[in-house]
Design a protein around this motif. Structure first.
Motif, PDB file in Angstrom:
ATOM      1  N   ASN A   8       0.661  -1.297   0.088  1.00 53.49           N
ATOM      2  CA  ASN A   8       0.031  -0.072   0.067  1.00 53.49           C
ATOM      3  C   ASN A   8       0.975   1.281   0.074  1.00 53.49           C
ATOM      4  O   ASN A   8       1.834   1.515   1.094  1.00 53.49           O
ATOM      5  N   VAL A   9       0.849   1.946  -1.100  1.00 53.79           N
ATOM      6  CA  VAL A   9       1.596   3.246  -1.039  1.00 53.79           C
ATOM      7  C   VAL A   9       0.802   4.582  -0.841  1.00 53.79           C
ATOM      8  O   VAL A   9       1.379   5.437  -0.840  1.00 53.79           O
ATOM      9  N   GLY A  10      -0.374   4.006  -0.702  1.00 58.59           N
ATOM     10  CA  GLY A  10      -1.375   5.286  -0.343  1.00 58.59           C
ATOM     11  C   GLY A  10      -1.264   5.347   1.131  1.00 58.59           C
ATOM     12  O   GLY A  10      -0.490   5.097   1.914  1.00 58.59           O
ATOM     13  N   SER A  11      -2.447   5.993   1.768  1.00 57.86           N
ATOM     14  CA  SER A  11      -2.556   5.965   3.154  1.00 57.86           C
ATOM     15  C   SER A  11      -3.627   4.860   3.730  1.00 57.86           C
ATOM     16  O   SER A  11      -4.025   4.071   2.761  1.00 57.86           O
ATOM     17  N   ASP A  12      -3.757   4.605   5.140  1.00 57.40           N
ATOM     18  CA  ASP A  12      -4.911   3.725   5.562  1.00 57.40           C
ATOM     19  C   ASP A  12      -6.109   3.899   4.909  1.00 57.40           C
ATOM     20  O   ASP A  12      -6.887   2.959   4.744  1.00 57.40           O
ATOM     21  N   GLU A  13      -6.430   5.177   5.160  1.00 54.95           N
ATOM     22  CA  GLU A  13      -7.795   5.714   4.544  1.00 54.95           C
ATOM     23  C   GLU A  13      -8.046   5.759   3.027  1.00 54.95           C
ATOM     24  O   GLU A  13      -8.806   4.864   2.621  1.00 54.95           O
ATOM     25  N   GLU A  14      -7.018   6.026   2.517  1.00 46.04           N
ATOM     26  CA  GLU A  14      -7.064   6.152   0.791  1.00 46.04           C
ATOM     27  C   GLU A  14      -6.096   5.178   0.480  1.00 46.04           C
ATOM     28  O   GLU A  14      -4.736   5.467   0.136  1.00 46.04           O
ATOM     29  N   LYS A  15      -6.153   3.730   0.124  1.00 42.03           N
ATOM     30  CA  LYS A  15      -5.278   2.814  -0.044  1.00 42.03           C
ATOM     31  C   LYS A  15      -5.027   2.911  -1.599  1.00 42.03           C
ATOM     32  O   LYS A  15      -5.819   3.177  -2.385  1.00 42.03           O
ATOM     33  N   GLN A  16      -3.635   2.750  -1.934  1.00 36.87           N
ATOM     34  CA  GLN A  16      -3.203   2.465  -3.143  1.00 36.87           C
ATOM     35  C   GLN A  16      -2.250   1.599  -3.367  1.00 36.87           C
ATOM     36  O   GLN A  16      -1.295   1.501  -2.918  1.00 36.87           O
ATOM     37  N   PHE A  17      -2.790   0.608  -3.825  1.00 40.14           N
ATOM     38  CA  PHE A  17      -1.981  -0.734  -4.202  1.00 40.14           C
ATOM     39  C   PHE A  17      -0.954  -0.719  -5.361  1.00 40.14           C
ATOM     40  O   PHE A  17      -1.473  -0.667  -6.362  1.00 40.14           O
ATOM     41  N   VAL A  18       0.124  -1.189  -5.090  1.00 40.27           N
ATOM     42  CA  VAL A  18       1.247  -1.355  -6.178  1.00 40.27           C
ATOM     43  C   VAL A  18       1.880  -2.679  -5.966  1.00 40.27           C
ATOM     44  O   VAL A  18       2.126  -3.198  -4.899  1.00 40.27           O
ATOM     45  N   SER A  19       1.919  -3.581  -6.997  1.00 40.90           N
ATOM     46  CA  SER A  19       2.410  -4.808  -6.876  1.00 40.90           C
ATOM     47  C   SER A  19       3.925  -4.837  -6.304  1.00 40.90           C
ATOM     48  O   SER A  19       4.615  -3.770  -6.732  1.00 40.90           O
ATOM     49  N   LEU A  20       4.407  -5.708  -5.810  1.00 44.64           N
ATOM     50  CA  LEU A  20       5.805  -5.575  -4.924  1.00 44.64           C
ATOM     51  C   LEU A  20       6.980  -5.277  -5.870  1.00 44.64           C
ATOM     52  O   LEU A  20       7.791  -4.869  -5.355  1.00 44.64           O
ATOM     53  N   ASP A  21       6.947  -5.959  -6.979  1.00 46.83           N
ATOM     54  CA  ASP A  21       7.956  -5.612  -8.047  1.00 46.83           C
ATOM     55  C   ASP A  21       8.069  -4.161  -8.487  1.00 46.83           C
ATOM     56  O   ASP A  21       8.864  -3.862  -9.204  1.00 46.83           O
TER      57      ASP A  21
END
Lengths: 230, 621
Positions: A214-227
């Motif tokens: 999660n590169v966003g915040s707890d409230e506004e999640k923004q998911f990016v694959s680990l690679d």
């Protein structure tokens, strides 16, 4: 320097548990001459950490572990060398450099994962797909979560980020990692319940597609694959 | 992708499914349509034990070097899967192809210890192959046995078509060639076995008749087929350097007992301990060239990725190039975080120096195997380890920082007296005293001396093959004497004593020196549910006692009876090179408490020189 390795696990390798997959890669690093760093002392260990353990019986297109290298290497060539010493059922997909920052290691940043789950032996009644569309319209989704110590009823709906029917399967994105973790089995059990079926008689195949940070915040999640995490 | 023999549901249900899926690094896959011979190599115990066995790795590699043979591995299914396979009628399969082994050409079973005998029957049974050789036809695989227990194959005679007496590297290919010719010829199974009986070292039990005296001893042991040899000669590899050895051993996914590269540095032992079967069977002692071993170390570490390498032999300290090899391994691999595991070396300045380099002294312990407590009894068994040597070695080690010592003994040795038993405790105490002689400020707290004893079992082809055993109660009584004496020692708080259960000793004794009649007990015990007898949690002595009762076989006849030197022993038809005369002489020397020097010090004329190799010709070429 640190690097992150992504691999796939399929076929009969789904029966090899997490600890044995770690052992497998420790030996594979040596076979492929990857200049991995060791801890000191009388019994040195490879500096290697796995992102999120995969349950026995589950296949995956997105497994990750981080290693520390003692020197810079050509990562593409390293991937090729590793694939020459793999077995059927494990392929190395890529290897990327990652930040040396301790907080950025695989284990701690995992926040979500995608799964594709399929019921085996036509365990769902015909036309289940239509009914399943209303699954996420429930205000809460209760399921009994069993741990070693206790059983408790929890609402898993907040941990299901995405849910859609794809052909004969269900695609889902769910909370994963050390803060919150939802296994796809539980979602499929809840779906079975929702469809009014006896869960004891159902059997599923789960396939992990990807693991995210999660590169966003707890409230506004923004998911990016680990690679893709830089 | 390979189709597995077991469904996902079964594999998810059983413990450690990795035992049954194959696919390991360096396992060999072939196209079954492109091979002439399919060979199932069985280790009749669970996967983790079987995968640790060097012999299978050697022969698996050797057989698979030939394009016309596909050798695959089979291990005993654990009890959970055993139950499912019986219920669902799933035939036992080989790990590589996952095909049922009942369709193979050969089922080769390595027979390493007596307590796996019921697992041999399990494997045949699950394979859906008739247990008795006489019930198997041309449609069934040829069942062949090899390994140390085949030096007395008689308890298993009814279940095998062929026994291979000797080291596997020698006549397998000849047997395979004959088999191909036979297969093409369309002849009967009997004709094949006659052909096999002509190959040196191969024993076809059905071609021999045994008659018995009224007292149960053997009256005659004669071939009943003109192709059967009167005497079976042990086969052995003379050039250990230029023989088969796997550069790419199979690497299990789950942790096996031996999770490391194993370098066999020599075969055989020069010592001549009178209780030791391996020390007689593998005569003459043969070494491998040190340069070749260094090359193997590299290649095997590279191909497996193992993080540990270990040396294998009966007595590593007697390997003439040990210092060079060990120094090389340390210098070459220590920086690559490869553990170097040294088998029980004789404790001296060299081994202590080496050990301090490769292991954490605080965590490691020293091992001595005096086998007997008193010097008198050590002379009886020809164990050339003296109290002075032990105290000297332990003393050096204590001064070097070690605090833990393990001691191995046997109870029930021939001529053993109460004094000999108590001497175990005295020796342990003397070692502890040696430790406390070190000034308090220079030592590391307390020392811990752990003595363990097993019960002696007389084995075929040893000078003790005529020795009598004891009853279970007598064994336990002796252990209690030792235990009591331990508690009476000055340093008793630093001493610990463990002893083995005696039930299994009694059974091992029966099967080690058993004749064909003992096969009945085995079958009956298996039918009553005996399986995995070497596993404490599965061993059930009551079943075995019931089996003896049901078959009318008398334990005392095998274990307690005094055997006459002239008696025909069940294994007398095998010639291991070491002569019966020598064994008789050594038996007498034992009773006279006379020591026989080791092979390098002085040839004792055992007879193994007839092979013309190894230590027998050292310095003569």
């Amino acid at each position: 320097m640190k690097a992150r390795i992504k691999f796939r696990k399929y076929g009969c390798m789904k029966f090899i548990g997490h600890l044995d997959v770690m052992r497998f890669f420790q030996k594979a690093m040596r076979r492929a001459d990857i200049p991995i760093a060791f801890t000191g002392g009388f019994s040195p260990h490879m500096i290697m950490s796995f992102a999120n353990p995969l349950g026995v019986g589950v296949t995956s297109d997105g497994e990750y572990f981080d290693i520390e290298l003692v020197e810079e290497i050509d990562m593409k060539a390293a991937v090729e060398r590793m694939n020459q010493v793999m077995v059927e059922g494990i392929d190395v997909v890529n290897m990327v450099p990652i930040s040396d920052d301790k907080k950025q290691t695989g284990m701690s940043i995992v926040a979500a994962a995608d799964y594709l789950s399929t019921v085996k032996y036509n365990g769902f009644p015909e036309g289940w797909q239509d009914k399943a569309k209303d699954f996420m319209n429930q205000p809460e989704i209760h399921i009994v979560k069993k741990t070693k110590k206790s059983e408790k009823e929890v609402d898993i709906k907040p941990m299901i980020y995405k849910f859609e029917v794809r052909g004969d399967s269900v695609y889902m994105q769910v909370a994963t990692g050390s803060v919150e973790n939802l296994k796809p089995e539980l979602v499929m059990q809840a779906l079975g319940q929702f469809l009014g079926l006896d869960n004891e008689s159902l059997s599923f195949a789960h396939h992990r597609l990807e693991v995210y940070a999660n590169v966003g915040s707890d409230e506004e999640k923004q998911f990016v694959s680990l690679d893709q995490v830089s | 992708m390979r189709k597995l023999a077991l469904s996902d549901e079964i594999l998810m249900k059983v413990d450690k499914p990795a035992r049954y899926i194959g696919n390991e690094v360096n396992s060999v896959m072939k196209n079954k349509d492109e091979v002439d011979i399919r060979f199932a190599f069985v280790f009749p115990d669970v996967y983790e034990i079987g995968m640790s066995h060097l012999g299978i790795q050697i022969l698996y590699d050797m057989l698979n070097r030939r394009e016309d043979i596909w050798c695959e591995r089979v291990y005993s299914p654990w009890t959970d899967l055993d139950k499912i396979m019986r219920e669902e009628q799933i035939p036992l399969f080989a790990l590589e192809s996952q095909d049922p082994i009942k369709d193979f050409d050969f089922i080769g079973i390595t027979i390493q210890y007596e307590m796996c005998y019921t697992n041999i029957l399990q494997v045949l049974d699950l394979a859906q192959v008739p247990l008795f050789a006489k019930d198997r036809t041309e449609e069934h695989p040829i069942v062949i046995g090899g390994g140390p227990c085949t030096y007395n194959p008689e308890p298993l005679a009814d279940f095998f078509d062929i026994f291979y007496i000797g080291e596997g590297e020698t006549v397998y290919f000849e047997l395979m060639d004959r088999y191909k010719e036979w297969k093409a010829s369309g002849k009967t199974k009997k004709e094949f076995l006659e052909m096999a009986a002509g190959i040196p070292g191969l024993y076809v039990p059905a071609f021999y008749d045994v008659t018995y005296h009224e007292d149960g001893t053997i009256a005659s042991f004669e071939p009943n087929n003109e192709h059967a040899k009167k005497v079976i000669e042990k086969q052995m590899v003379l050039d250990m350097t230029n023989t088969y050895y796997p550069e790419k051993p199979v690497v299990p996914f789950i942790k096996a007992t031996q999770d490391r590269v194993v370098l066999e540095i020599q075969r055989g032992c020069i010592r001549g301990c009178r209780f030791c079967q391996a020390g007689m069977l593998y005569r003459p002692t043969r070494e491998k060239d040190v340069e070749v071993l260094k090359d193997y170390a590299y290649k095997m570490l590279k191909s497996t990725g193992h993080e540990e390498i270990s040396l294998s032999s009966l007595s590593s300290s007697d390997y003439s190039e040990l210092e060079e090899l060990v120094t090389f391994l340390i210098e070459e691999f220590k920086d690559k975080a490869i553990n170097i595991s040294l088998p029980s070396l004789r404790i001296d300045a060299f081994s202590l120096d080496v050990m301090s380099k490769v292991q954490d002294i605080r965590k490691s312990s020293l091992t001595f195997a005096p086998e007997a407590g008193s010097q008198r009894l050590r002379n009886v068994i020809n164990k050339g380890l003296t109290e002075e040597m032990i105290l000297e070695g332990a003393g050096q080690a204590f001064e070097g920082g070690w605090t833990r010592v393990k001691l191995y003994f046997m109870l029930g040795l021939p001529t053993e007296t109460e004094e000999d038993m108590k001497a175990i405790a005295h020796l342990a105490d003397k070692i502890a005293r040696r430790y406390y002689e070190i000034p308090k400020d220079q030592r590391n707290g307390k020392c811990q001396i752990v003595a363990s004893s097993s019960f002696f079992i007389p084995k075929p082809f040893t000078p003790f093959q005529w020795a009598t055993m004891l009853n279970k109660e007598d064994y336990i009584e002796r252990a209690k004497i030792v235990n009591h004496e331990m508690k009476a020692q000055l340093n008793h708080k630093s001493l610990k004593y463990n002893w083995h259960e005696a039930d299994i000793t009694v059974l091992e004794g029966v099967f080690a020196r058993g004749d064909r009649n003992t096969g009945k007990v085995l079958l009956e015990a298996y039918r009553l549910g005996a399986l995995y007898d070497s596993w404490g949690e599965h061993f059930n002595n009551e079943i075995w006692m019931q089996a003896f009762e049901n078959t009318g076989v008398d334990i005392a006849f095998y274990n307690l009876r005094q055997r006459d030197l002239e008696e025909i022993l069940p294994w007398d038809f095998i010639n291991i090179g070491v002569s019966k005369k020598f064994l008789q002489r050594e038996w007498q020397n034992a009773l006279d408490e006379k020591v026989t020097p080791n092979c390098r010090a002085k040839c004792a004329g055992c007879g193994a020189a007839i092979y013309g190799g190894g230590v027998c010709i050292e310095g003569k070429n």
